[in-house]
Motif scaffolding. Structure first.
Motif, PDB file in Angstrom:
ATOM      1  N   UNK A 169       0.861  -1.168   0.000  1.00 20.26           N
ATOM      2  CA  UNK A 169       0.000   0.000   0.000  1.00 20.26           C
ATOM      3  C   UNK A 169       0.904   1.227   0.000  1.00 20.26           C
ATOM      4  N   UNK A 170       0.647   2.128  -0.900  1.00 18.66           N
ATOM      5  CA  UNK A 170       1.441   3.351  -0.971  1.00 18.66           C
ATOM      6  C   UNK A 170       1.259   4.201   0.269  1.00 18.66           C
ATOM      7  N   UNK A 171       2.272   4.986   0.590  1.00 15.82           N
ATOM      8  CA  UNK A 171       2.234   5.792   1.809  1.00 15.82           C
ATOM      9  C   UNK A 171       1.123   6.835   1.757  1.00 15.82           C
ATOM     10  N   UNK A 172       0.827   7.372   0.574  1.00 14.83           N
ATOM     11  CA  UNK A 172      -0.245   8.380   0.467  1.00 14.83           C
ATOM     12  C   UNK A 172      -1.603   7.730   0.759  1.00 14.83           C
ATOM     13  N   UNK A 173      -1.846   6.569   0.166  1.00 17.19           N
ATOM     14  CA  UNK A 173      -3.114   5.863   0.418  1.00 17.19           C
ATOM     15  C   UNK A 173      -3.207   5.463   1.887  1.00 17.19           C
ATOM     16  N   UNK A 174      -2.089   5.028   2.436  1.00  8.19           N
ATOM     17  CA  UNK A 174      -2.055   4.619   3.842  1.00  8.19           C
ATOM     18  C   UNK A 174      -2.411   5.800   4.744  1.00  8.19           C
ATOM     19  N   UNK A 219      -4.672   2.437  14.125  1.00  7.02           N
ATOM     20  CA  UNK A 219      -3.473   1.949  14.804  1.00  7.02           C
ATOM     21  C   UNK A 219      -2.643   1.071  13.873  1.00  7.02           C
ATOM     22  N   UNK A 220      -3.305   0.232  13.101  1.00  9.22           N
ATOM     23  CA  UNK A 220      -2.596  -0.653  12.165  1.00  9.22           C
ATOM     24  C   UNK A 220      -1.937   0.135  11.037  1.00  9.22           C
ATOM     25  N   UNK A 221      -2.547   1.247  10.647  1.00  4.71           N
ATOM     26  CA  UNK A 221      -2.028   2.037   9.529  1.00  4.71           C
ATOM     27  C   UNK A 221      -1.018   3.098   9.946  1.00  4.71           C
ATOM     28  N   UNK A 222      -0.862   3.314  11.233  1.00  2.76           N
ATOM     29  CA  UNK A 222       0.063   4.330  11.724  1.00  2.76           C
ATOM     30  C   UNK A 222       1.463   4.036  11.199  1.00  2.76           C
ATOM     31  N   UNK A 223       2.123   5.053  10.696  1.00  2.00           N
ATOM     32  CA  UNK A 223       3.424   4.865  10.056  1.00  2.00           C
ATOM     33  C   UNK A 223       4.597   5.111  11.002  1.00  2.00           C
ATOM     34  N   UNK A 224       4.332   5.537  12.204  1.00  2.00           N
ATOM     35  CA  UNK A 224       5.407   5.796  13.179  1.00  2.00           C
ATOM     36  C   UNK A 224       5.545   4.653  14.161  1.00  2.00           C
ATOM     37  N   UNK A 225       6.085   4.967  15.311  1.00  2.00           N
ATOM     38  CA  UNK A 225       6.240   3.964  16.352  1.00  2.00           C
ATOM     39  C   UNK A 225       4.958   3.883  17.158  1.00  2.00           C
ATOM     40  N   UNK A 226       4.571   2.786  17.737  1.00  2.64           N
ATOM     41  CA  UNK A 226       5.286   1.515  17.723  1.00  2.64           C
ATOM     42  C   UNK A 226       5.105   0.791  16.394  1.00  2.64           C
ATOM     43  N   UNK A 227       6.072  -0.013  16.043  1.00  2.00           N
ATOM     44  CA  UNK A 227       6.039  -0.718  14.763  1.00  2.00           C
ATOM     45  C   UNK A 227       5.473  -2.126  14.874  1.00  2.00           C
ATOM     46  N   UNK A 228       5.595  -2.766  16.015  1.00  2.00           N
ATOM     47  CA  UNK A 228       5.126  -4.137  16.176  1.00  2.00           C
ATOM     48  C   UNK A 228       3.614  -4.242  16.230  1.00  2.00           C
TER      49      UNK A 228
END
Length: 182
Positions: free
Chosen positions: A1-6, A105-114
């Protein structure tokens, strides 16, 4: 998924969560008589659907359809034995809130990553919203904090978070299989 769409999907999920939270806030602002009337109308609708589903020995009704209707009616009766319509409304409200929170939360691009940390973050946001909703009732005349509602809220947002998490895992699996085939 592209970052813009995300990012766009993230902000749509945040807006949906905010809209649901505002709706929960407005419902909490209802006075006790309005809340009781709304619950009674929903309860009456459920009871009338139960009667329609089970039938009352209608001639020509197949026994298979009757048995299926009785099974559905039995599960509704079991649910209503656990909690009234108002309690189950909390589950529905917080399912509707938990789904966009979990998606954001699942689409968040920062931390946390897990994934585990993101699920816990979503559950934390939902738990705080649930606690806020109950605490808010203290300031509404005729309403009071009900710890039992917190459990029904928990059921709703945990089910939503689990569903979004399972959908995310399935999507990752589908996308990874598509990459390996190509």
């Amino acid at each position: 998924m592209g970052i813009v769409i995300r990012k766009i999907t993230f902000w749509v999920a945040v807006a949906a969560a905010a809209a649901v939270f505002i709706a929960i806030f407005v419902l909490t602002e209802q006075n006790p008589s309005d809340t009781t009337a709304l619950s009674a109308s929903v309860s009456d609708a459920i009871v009338s659907r139960q009667v329609d589903a089970v039938g009352e020995g209608a001639p020509g009704a197949s026994s298979g359809a009757s048995a299926a209707g009785e099974g559905a009616a039995g599960s509704v009766e079991a649910m209503l034995a656990i909690g009234n319509v108002r309690k189950w409304a909390h589950t529905a409200e917080f399912f509707a809130f938990g789904a966009p929170v979990a998606l954001a939360s699942a689409l968040w691009w920062g931390r946390p990553r897990g994934a585990r940390a993101r699920v816990l973050a979503a559950a934390g946001v939902c738990a705080l919203a649930s606690l806020f909703d109950q605490t808010h009732k203290i300031f509404v005349p005729g309403r009071e904090f009900d710890a039992g509602d917190l459990l029904f809220d928990l059921l709703g947002y945990c089910a939503a978070i689990a569903l979004v998490s399972l959908a995310g895992m399935a999507l990752k699996r589908i996308l990874s299989v598509g990459r390996h085939v190509a």
